[in-house]
Motif scaffolding. Sequence first.
Motif, PDB file in Angstrom:
ATOM      1  N   LYS A  15       2.381 -36.884  56.863  1.00 52.06           N
ATOM      2  CA  LYS A  15       2.166 -38.292  57.190  1.00 52.06           C
ATOM      3  C   LYS A  15       0.906 -38.759  56.441  1.00 52.06           C
ATOM      4  O   LYS A  15      -0.150 -38.127  56.532  1.00 52.06           O
ATOM      5  N   ARG A  40       2.018 -48.696  59.709  1.00 49.25           N
ATOM      6  CA  ARG A  40       2.343 -47.294  59.991  1.00 49.25           C
ATOM      7  C   ARG A  40       3.295 -46.753  58.923  1.00 49.25           C
ATOM      8  O   ARG A  40       4.221 -47.429  58.503  1.00 49.25           O
ATOM      9  N   GLN A  41       3.032 -45.549  58.488  1.00 49.23           N
ATOM     10  CA  GLN A  41       3.842 -44.904  57.463  1.00 49.23           C
ATOM     11  C   GLN A  41       4.103 -43.459  57.866  1.00 49.23           C
ATOM     12  O   GLN A  41       3.211 -42.792  58.413  1.00 49.23           O
ATOM     13  N   SER A  98       5.950 -41.313  55.503  1.00 50.79           N
ATOM     14  CA  SER A  98       6.116 -40.499  54.300  1.00 50.79           C
ATOM     15  C   SER A  98       5.848 -41.367  53.068  1.00 50.79           C
ATOM     16  O   SER A  98       6.186 -42.557  53.054  1.00 50.79           O
ATOM     17  N   ILE A  99       5.240 -40.784  52.069  1.00 49.38           N
ATOM     18  CA  ILE A  99       5.004 -41.539  50.820  1.00 49.38           C
ATOM     19  C   ILE A  99       6.241 -41.515  49.913  1.00 49.38           C
ATOM     20  O   ILE A  99       6.205 -42.014  48.802  1.00 49.38           O
ATOM     21  N   ALA A 114       9.184 -42.692  51.200  1.00 51.43           N
ATOM     22  CA  ALA A 114      10.074 -43.695  51.790  1.00 51.43           C
ATOM     23  C   ALA A 114      10.419 -44.742  50.730  1.00 51.43           C
ATOM     24  O   ALA A 114       9.673 -44.914  49.755  1.00 51.43           O
ATOM     25  N   GLN A 169      10.070 -47.888  50.344  1.00 51.65           N
ATOM     26  CA  GLN A 169       9.128 -48.948  49.995  1.00 51.65           C
ATOM     27  C   GLN A 169       7.959 -48.459  49.145  1.00 51.65           C
ATOM     28  O   GLN A 169       7.173 -49.257  48.649  1.00 51.65           O
ATOM     29  N   TRP A 170       7.846 -47.156  48.964  1.00 56.46           N
ATOM     30  CA  TRP A 170       6.760 -46.601  48.153  1.00 56.46           C
ATOM     31  C   TRP A 170       7.198 -46.430  46.694  1.00 56.46           C
ATOM     32  O   TRP A 170       8.364 -46.150  46.407  1.00 56.46           O
TER      33      TRP A 170
END
Length: 205
Positions: free
Chosen positions: A62, A73-74, A76-77, A79, A81-82
């Motif tokens: 995370k 809130r995130q 995973s990098i 996902a 949208q990244w």
Amino acid sequence: MQTKVFDMAGKQVGEIELSDAIFGIEPNEAVVHDVVKNHLANCRQGTQSSLTRAEVSGGGIKPWRQKGTGRARQGSIRAPQWIKGGVVFAPKSRDFSKKMNAKAKTGALLSAVSKKLADGELLIVDELKSEGKTKEMAAFVKAMNLNKSALLVMSEKDELVIRATNNLPRVSTMNVDLLNTYDVVANAKVVMTKAAAEKFQEVYA
């Protein structure tokens, strides 16, 4: 039916009798349409493939804690949208090919050939000869008035004729054994040698 036979200079040199059961049937446009669609579907490779978020490497931790940072809130990098993240509903490899019964394919081919002959777009020549020179086939194309796309159908493979037509962008060659509905429909005119026409009749008689 009697059909004119031309030489490579575009002059009539005789006639050939073609079977009505093969070259004179009532075209079935629906079957031709289905076979062309089937052919195009079978030509699709279907090899595109992108990675979903589950398949992109990295992102196992995370990036920051859930609360207190002031940022969204995130989890995973990797996902969607990244940057460098996975693709939403990523395309995957699939098989587009379809099956069609042989009787329908035969009917479509005979329909396409009959339609070409009825419209004056199927021409019979006594033979196709060349020394491998493009200018020879270019003169033939001009003599036969093949201004648009044309398919030359031969009874047997002739490397010299193939070589001579390779530089003509709108002219293609094919053995009569490989003749199919799509190539007949896709070309404005079909030029068939006398030997190829006789062989075609023998196969589908």
